[in-house]
Design a protein around this motif. Sequence first.
Motif, PDB file in Angstrom:
ATOM      1  N   LYS A 167       0.818  -1.256   0.038  1.00 49.03           N
ATOM      2  CA  LYS A 167       0.115  -0.004   0.084  1.00 49.03           C
ATOM      3  C   LYS A 167       0.964   1.094  -0.014  1.00 49.03           C
ATOM      4  N   ALA A 168       2.106   1.183   0.879  1.00 54.39           N
ATOM      5  CA  ALA A 168       2.892   2.429   0.678  1.00 54.39           C
ATOM      6  C   ALA A 168       3.494   2.597  -0.803  1.00 54.39           C
ATOM      7  N   SER A 169       4.018   1.543  -1.347  1.00 61.75           N
ATOM      8  CA  SER A 169       4.421   1.680  -2.793  1.00 61.75           C
ATOM      9  C   SER A 169       3.393   2.088  -3.672  1.00 61.75           C
ATOM     10  N   LEU A 170       1.996   1.783  -3.295  1.00 59.47           N
ATOM     11  CA  LEU A 170       0.768   2.265  -4.298  1.00 59.47           C
ATOM     12  C   LEU A 170       0.950   3.804  -4.219  1.00 59.47           C
ATOM     13  N   HIS A 171       0.860   4.312  -2.757  1.00 58.82           N
ATOM     14  CA  HIS A 171       0.589   5.429  -2.555  1.00 58.82           C
ATOM     15  C   HIS A 171       1.871   6.629  -3.065  1.00 58.82           C
ATOM     16  N   MET A 172       3.112   5.785  -2.766  1.00 57.60           N
ATOM     17  CA  MET A 172       4.404   6.489  -3.120  1.00 57.60           C
ATOM     18  C   MET A 172       4.408   6.604  -4.741  1.00 57.60           C
ATOM     19  N   ASP A 173       3.898   5.519  -5.531  1.00 62.27           N
ATOM     20  CA  ASP A 173       3.723   5.730  -6.756  1.00 62.27           C
ATOM     21  C   ASP A 173       2.750   6.913  -7.587  1.00 62.27           C
ATOM     22  N   LYS A 174       1.637   7.055  -6.719  1.00 63.62           N
ATOM     23  CA  LYS A 174       0.901   8.221  -7.237  1.00 63.62           C
ATOM     24  C   LYS A 174       1.365   9.337  -7.016  1.00 63.62           C
ATOM     25  N   CYS A 175       1.962   9.686  -5.782  1.00 63.02           N
ATOM     26  CA  CYS A 175       2.659  10.930  -5.357  1.00 63.02           C
ATOM     27  C   CYS A 175       3.765  11.066  -6.386  1.00 63.02           C
ATOM     28  N   PHE A 176       4.237  10.216  -7.022  1.00 59.84           N
ATOM     29  CA  PHE A 176       5.509  10.377  -7.852  1.00 59.84           C
ATOM     30  C   PHE A 176       4.816  10.780  -9.273  1.00 59.84           C
ATOM     31  N   GLN A 177       3.643  10.376  -9.609  1.00 61.33           N
ATOM     32  CA  GLN A 177       2.877  10.718 -10.864  1.00 61.33           C
ATOM     33  C   GLN A 177       2.590  12.159 -10.864  1.00 61.33           C
ATOM     34  N   ASP A 178       1.814  12.543  -9.726  1.00 61.29           N
ATOM     35  CA  ASP A 178       1.761  13.857  -9.279  1.00 61.29           C
ATOM     36  C   ASP A 178       3.043  14.852  -9.463  1.00 61.29           C
ATOM     37  N   TYR A 233       5.722  13.274  -2.011  1.00 68.11           N
ATOM     38  CA  TYR A 233       6.496  12.055  -2.377  1.00 68.11           C
ATOM     39  C   TYR A 233       7.515  11.681  -1.418  1.00 68.11           C
ATOM     40  N   LYS A 234       8.203  12.798  -0.985  1.00 69.68           N
ATOM     41  CA  LYS A 234       9.182  12.715  -0.041  1.00 69.68           C
ATOM     42  C   LYS A 234       8.513  11.791   1.114  1.00 69.68           C
ATOM     43  N   ASP A 235       7.872  12.477   1.767  1.00 71.69           N
ATOM     44  CA  ASP A 235       7.092  11.617   2.801  1.00 71.69           C
ATOM     45  C   ASP A 235       6.553  10.315   2.629  1.00 71.69           C
ATOM     46  N   ALA A 236       6.153  10.017   1.488  1.00 73.71           N
ATOM     47  CA  ALA A 236       5.712   8.700   1.097  1.00 73.71           C
ATOM     48  C   ALA A 236       6.877   7.669   0.782  1.00 73.71           C
ATOM     49  N   LYS A 237       7.836   8.135   0.249  1.00 72.59           N
ATOM     50  CA  LYS A 237       9.141   7.532   0.321  1.00 72.59           C
ATOM     51  C   LYS A 237       9.765   7.123   1.641  1.00 72.59           C
ATOM     52  N   GLU A 238       9.670   8.067   2.420  1.00 71.01           N
ATOM     53  CA  GLU A 238      10.047   7.653   3.908  1.00 71.01           C
ATOM     54  C   GLU A 238       9.264   6.589   4.578  1.00 71.01           C
ATOM     55  N   SER A 259      10.000  -1.164   4.849  1.00 70.38           N
ATOM     56  CA  SER A 259      10.838  -2.198   4.240  1.00 70.38           C
ATOM     57  C   SER A 259      12.061  -2.505   5.291  1.00 70.38           C
ATOM     58  N   LYS A 260      12.489  -1.524   5.990  1.00 67.06           N
ATOM     59  CA  LYS A 260      13.594  -1.767   6.896  1.00 67.06           C
ATOM     60  C   LYS A 260      13.146  -2.393   8.190  1.00 67.06           C
ATOM     61  N   SER A 261      12.049  -2.008   8.530  1.00 66.78           N
ATOM     62  CA  SER A 261      11.405  -2.685   9.868  1.00 66.78           C
ATOM     63  C   SER A 261      11.173  -4.113   9.395  1.00 66.78           C
ATOM     64  N   ALA A 262      10.723  -4.420   8.253  1.00 69.90           N
ATOM     65  CA  ALA A 262      10.230  -5.821   7.847  1.00 69.90           C
ATOM     66  C   ALA A 262      11.347  -6.513   7.450  1.00 69.90           C
TER      67      ALA A 262
END
Length: 276
Positions: free
Chosen positions: A184-195, A207-212, A218-221
């Motif tokens: 879900k975070a990847s989906l959100h980040m992709d949409k922010c990137f498109q914007d 986009y920066k916030d979504a990437k963080e 990813s690091k936690s998992a």
Amino acid sequence: MMALKKQVAKNDDDKIKCMSCRKLKVGSSHNYYLNKNPLFDSDKFEVCKDCIAKYIGNKDSDGYIDRVILVLSNMDKPLLVDIWTSSERDWPSYIRQISSFYKDLNFSDSTYDFTKVNNNNVNYNNSSLSEDTFDDQQKFYSAKWMGEYSKSDIEYLESYYTGLDRDFKIVTTNHKDYAKKIAKASLHMDKCFQDMLAGSNGADKRYKDAKEVFDTLSKSAQFSESQRGQNDVSLGCFGVTFDQVEQHKWIPKHHALEQDSYDKIISQFATIKESV
């Protein structure tokens, strides 16, 4: 003052956050229908009555019956043709009757001929509604992904999760949960990137916030390159290699090395010693 605080806390505990509008509302029959769907833990269907009524809309609007069927299927309540007709196709009147007098029936007990309303190629098969049959512009609630998504959103999430499962061998419940959140975070980040590419105001910060968020999850998992699938295990990373072997996920293939002159001499001496 202490008594007042306890009373407030109790009231807060009695409230339920609507999955659609995200507002906290008292979990009474005034705001929520009783839940029969075993996919939800709560005894209330956690989409408030106001949001359901808004989604269904006016009975003279296009797609009205399709929306009614979708809601009933998620609530696991039946669509009974006699009651539907006698209630004049009015949602509040109909849901009130079946909730009072037919509360033991499920969506699979429906008597409505769904083929008559299959205007949008929606496949109604008993209580099963396929998510990939809806118009991509329409968002619907997904119990698996815990939110409202379009057809293309669901396809993205499913594809991304499958890729994570293939690369990292997701087994535990904890990692499955992380994998869903990362998808879900990847989906959100992709949409922010498109914007951001489209030059939308504030898109670069979003986009920066979504990437963080994506990187943190990813690091936690511990979804990192050093833990990628079995084909990428490096002999230099002994900890990862031993872990893979112990779990029977990766068995290295032995490759015989060509002996040099010193190896041959040592081998010959060993043979001589055994023959003495």
